[in-house]
Design an enzyme around this catalytic site. Structure first.
Site, mmCIF file in Angstrom:
data_model
loop_
_atom_site.group_PDB
_atom_site.id
_atom_site.type_symbol
_atom_site.label_atom_id
_atom_site.label_comp_id
_atom_site.label_asym_id
_atom_site.label_seq_id
_atom_site.Cartn_x
_atom_site.Cartn_y
_atom_site.Cartn_z
ATOM 1 N N GLY A 231 38.733 27.051 35.554
ATOM 2 C CA GLY A 231 39.709 26.421 36.146
ATOM 3 C C GLY A 231 39.638 24.946 37.139
ATOM 4 C CB SER A 232 40.513 23.452 39.814
ATOM 5 O OG SER A 232 39.973 24.780 41.303
ATOM 6 N N GLY A 236 35.700 26.362 40.942
ATOM 7 C CA GLY A 236 33.446 26.350 40.667
ATOM 8 C C GLY A 236 33.186 25.938 41.314
ATOM 9 C CD GLU A 253 37.673 24.692 30.170
ATOM 10 O OE1 GLU A 253 38.358 24.027 30.378
ATOM 11 O OE2 GLU A 253 38.642 25.693 29.509
ATOM 12 C CB CYS A 287 41.198 21.715 30.617
ATOM 13 S SG CYS A 287 41.312 22.969 31.458
HETATM 14 C C1 UN1 Z 1 42.109 24.643 29.003
HETATM 15 O O1 UN1 Z 1 43.349 24.366 28.875
HETATM 16 O O2 UN1 Z 1 41.617 25.722 29.480
HETATM 17 O O3 UN1 Z 1 41.573 22.295 23.336
HETATM 18 C C2 UN1 Z 1 42.017 25.129 27.490
HETATM 19 C C3 UN1 Z 1 42.730 22.493 23.913
HETATM 20 C C4 UN1 Z 1 42.662 24.035 24.038
HETATM 21 C C5 UN1 Z 1 42.051 25.027 25.077
HETATM 22 C C6 UN1 Z 1 42.894 24.633 26.535
HETATM 23 N N1 UN1 Z 1 41.962 24.501 23.093
HETATM 24 O O4 UN1 Z 1 42.868 21.906 23.971
#
Ligand code: UN1
Length: 497
Positions: A231-232, A236, A253, A287
Site C-alpha cells: 500500500g502507501s 507502511g 511493498e 505501484c
Molecule cells: C503492484 O502494483 O502492487 O510488476 C504490483 C507489475 C505487476 C505487479 C504490480 N506484476 O506491474
C-alpha cells in the site's frame, strides 16, 4: 454481462453480497453492487489462535505435500480464470485483458511455489573444526498476515500465500476495503483446493474483511510473526515500526515513483509503446506505473510530440469493452486527487497535455491521462500520485539522468531505453539505479513473478514473489554437529577443566 451476472458467475451468493455493513461500488459506473459482512475486532484473537493451531499441524506436513495444495490452487484458478478476471474488472475497473492477466499472475506464482516446495534448500558450510559438520535448515515461521491494496486485489495475496503455504505458514488475509468481493471469490477458490487436498488443518487460510481495527489486530499480534503489507508509504510508515517494535518481521511493498531514462540511441518506437503501457496501463494505478520520463535533450521534442499524439487518441471508457485501454480510476476521490496534483504541477511551471475528467460511463471516475512537461524535478514530481500522470524531465549527461532518477524518496522500479552497452551497464551497476527493479529496453511495470519484487527507501525494502523471496517466510537455523570424540572450541580458544 450485467453486474449481477458477473457476481453470480464468480460464485458469490446473495448471503455474501447482502445484509452487511461494508458497501462495495463498481468503479465502472459507481453502482453499489454489494454490502459485505465485516469481521469485527473482537473476533480477531480467535482467528489468530486458529491460525496458530493450524501452524502447529502444517509445519509438520512435508513441504512437497504442502506444495500439492498450491498445485491444486493453481488448477482451481485455471478453471476460474475467466470469472475471477471479470470480477477484477467489475470491482477494480481493470480492462478485460488486465483482469485476466492478474489471475494469470496468480497461476504463475502457484507453479513457481509448487517447484519451490521441493527446493527449500539450505547450505552446508565447511567447519573449521575436525569431525564437525555445519548446515543451515529453513523452518516454517508461523502465521503470515497479508494486507493487500485495491490495485492488485488478488495477485498480491497469491504471491504471499503461495510462498507462505509451501514454507509451512498459515495465512490471514485482510484485503483492501475497496475490494472485498474478489477476495471472497478467491477464498472460495482456495476452499475448493483445500477440499480436494483433504487433510489440511482448519484455519490454514483465513480471510478477514474490514477496516483498520481488523488490520491493527494483525499488526499488533505477537502470534503473527510475519506481516506483509502492500500500500502507501504512509500506511507502511505506521505498520512497519509497530511490527518491528514487537519483534515481528514486516515485508513492506509501498509507494513507487518509477522512471524511464530515454537515451539518444533509444529505439523510440519501442520506447513510445513501453511508455504508454507503463504510464497509462491500469489507469496509472500500479505501484510500478511509469511516473517520470527523463529524456535526453537531443530527442526530447521529438519524443514529446510523438507521445502527445498517442495520448490524444487513447481509448478511455468502459473497461469491459473490446478496444478500451484505459478504464476508470478506483473512485471519485482518486480523480479529485489527480486533478489537484495536475494543478500543483501547473503552478510549478508544468505544461499539461490531457489530464481531464471525461464522461466514459456515467457514475465512473474516468480521465484522460496527463503528460506534463516540467521545468525540473519539483516537489510535486517527487510525490507519488496513484493516477495516470507522467512528468517529462530533461537531461544532458547520463550521470545527471541517474541522479535525477535516484533523487526521489521512493525506490521501486526503473528502466533505461538505450542501445548503448556502456549506458545500459552503468545504469545497472552499483552506481546506477537505486531501485529494487531496474530494466533495460522494457518499461518499469508488468514484472514477471520469477524475480523478487519490491524496492528500497520509502518503498519499504520487502521482497515478494520469485527468486529467494521465500526466505522471508521461514526462519533459518544454523546447526553444528560434532561427530568426533573431542570437543575443540572455535577460534582456537582453550578452556580445559
Ligand atoms: C503492484 O502494483 O502492487 O510488476 C504490483 C507489475 C505487476 C505487479 C504490480 N506484476 O506491474
Amino acid at each position: 454481462m450485467t453486474h449481477a451476472e458477473i457476481l453470480a458467475a464468480a460464485g458469490l451468493s446473495t448471503a455474501e453480497l447482502t445484509g452487511g455493513t461494508l458497501p462495495v461500488r463498481s468503479p465502472i459506473d459507481g453502482a453499489e453492487v454489494a454490502r459485505v459482512h465485516e469481521t469485527r475486532g473482537p473476533e480477531m484473537p480467535a482467528i489468530i489462535a486458529r491460525s496458530q493451531a493450524a501452524f502447529r499441524a502444517w509445519r509438520e506436513v512435508p513441504a512437497p505435500r504442502r506444495g500439492e495444495l498450491v498445485r491444486l490452487l493453481g488448477e482451481e484458478l485455471r478453471a476460474a480464470k475467466a470469472e475471477l478476471g471479470a470480477l477484477v474488472t467489475l470491482e477494480v475497473g481493470k480492462i478485460t485483458s488486465e483482469g485476466l492477466g492478474e489471475v494469470q499472475e496468480m497461476i504463475d506464482i502457484c507453479d513457481f511455489a509448487v517447484g519451490l516446495s521441493r527446493q527449500l534448500y539450505g547450505l552446508t558450510i565447511a567447519s573449521e573444526r575436525p569431525g564437525h559438520r555445519m548446515a543451515e535448515t529453513w523452518h516454517p515461521m508461523g502465521p503470515v498476515g497479508i494486507i493487500t491494496a485495491f490495485n492488485f486485489p488478488v495477485a498480491v495475496w497469491s504471491w504471499n500465500a503461495a510462498l507462505a503455504l509451501v514454507c509451512g505458514d498459515p495465512v490471514i488475509w485482510k484485503p483492501s476495503e475497496k475490494t472485498p468481493l474478489t477476495a471472497i471469490a478467491t477464498q472460495k477458490i482456495m476452499d475448493r483446493a483445500l477440499a480436494r487436498f483433504g487433510d489440511a488443518p482448519e484455519g490454514l487460510c483465513q480471510l478477514v474483511i474490514g477496516g483498520p481495527a481488523v488490520g491493527e489486530a494483525l499488526v499488533a499480534s505477537k502470534d503473527v510473526p510475519i506481516l506483509s503489507a502492500t500500500g502507501s508509504t504512509r500506511m507502511g510508515g505506521i505498520v512497519g515500526p509497530k511490527v518491528a517494535a514487537r519483534w515481528g518481521r514486516p515485508i513492506l511493498e509501498l509507494g513507487g515513483n518509477n522512471a524511464m531514462i530515454v537515451a539518444p540511441s533509444a529505439d523510440l518506437d519501442m520506447a513510445v509503446r513501453a511508455i504508454t503501457f507503463g504510464a497509462v496501463g491500469t489507469a496509472g494505478q500500479r505501484c510500478t506505473s511509469l511516473r517520470r520520463l527523463i529524456v535526453h535533450r537531443s530527442i526530447r521534442d521529438d519524443l514529446v510530440a510523438r507521445l502527445a499524439k498517442v495520448y490524444g487518441k487513447l481509448p478511455v471508457g468502459d473497461p469491459r469493452k473490446a478496444g478500451t485501454l484505459i478504464g476508470p480510476l478506483i473512485d471519485m476521490g482518486a480523480r479529485d486527487r489527480m486533478l489537484a496534483q495536475i494543478e500543483k504541477a501547473k503552478a510549478e511551471g508544468g505544461k499539461v497535455h490531457g489530464g481531464q475528467a471525461v464522461e466514459g460511463v456515467k457514475g465512473g471516475a474516468y480521465v484522460t491521462p496527463a503528460l506534463i512537461e516540467m521545468p525540473g524535478q519539483t516537489a510535486t514530481v517527487c510525490e507519488e500520485c496513484f493516477a495516470p500522470i507522467l512528468y517529462v524531465l530533461t537531461y544532458d549527461s547520463l550521470d545527471e539522468a541517474i541522479a535525477i532518477q535516484n533523487e526521489v524518496p521512493q525506490g521501486l522500479s526503473s528502466c533505461i531505453f538505450t542501445l548503448n552497452l556502456r549506458e545500459a551497464e552503468t545504469f545497472l551497476s552499483a552506481a546506477g539505479s537505486d531501485c529494487g527493479i531496474a530494466n533495460v529496453n522494457i518499461g518499469p511495470s508488468g514484472a514477471e513473478i520469477g524475480g523478487a519484487f519490491g524496492g528500497e527507501k520509502e518503498t519499504g525494502g520487502g521482497r515478494e514473489s520469485g527468486s529467494d523471496a521465500w526466505k522471508g517466510y521461514m526462519r533459518r537455523q544454523t546447526s553444528t554437529v560434532n561427530f568426533s570424540a573431542k570437543l575443540p572450541l572455535a577460534q582456537g580458544v582453550q578452556f580445559e577443566v
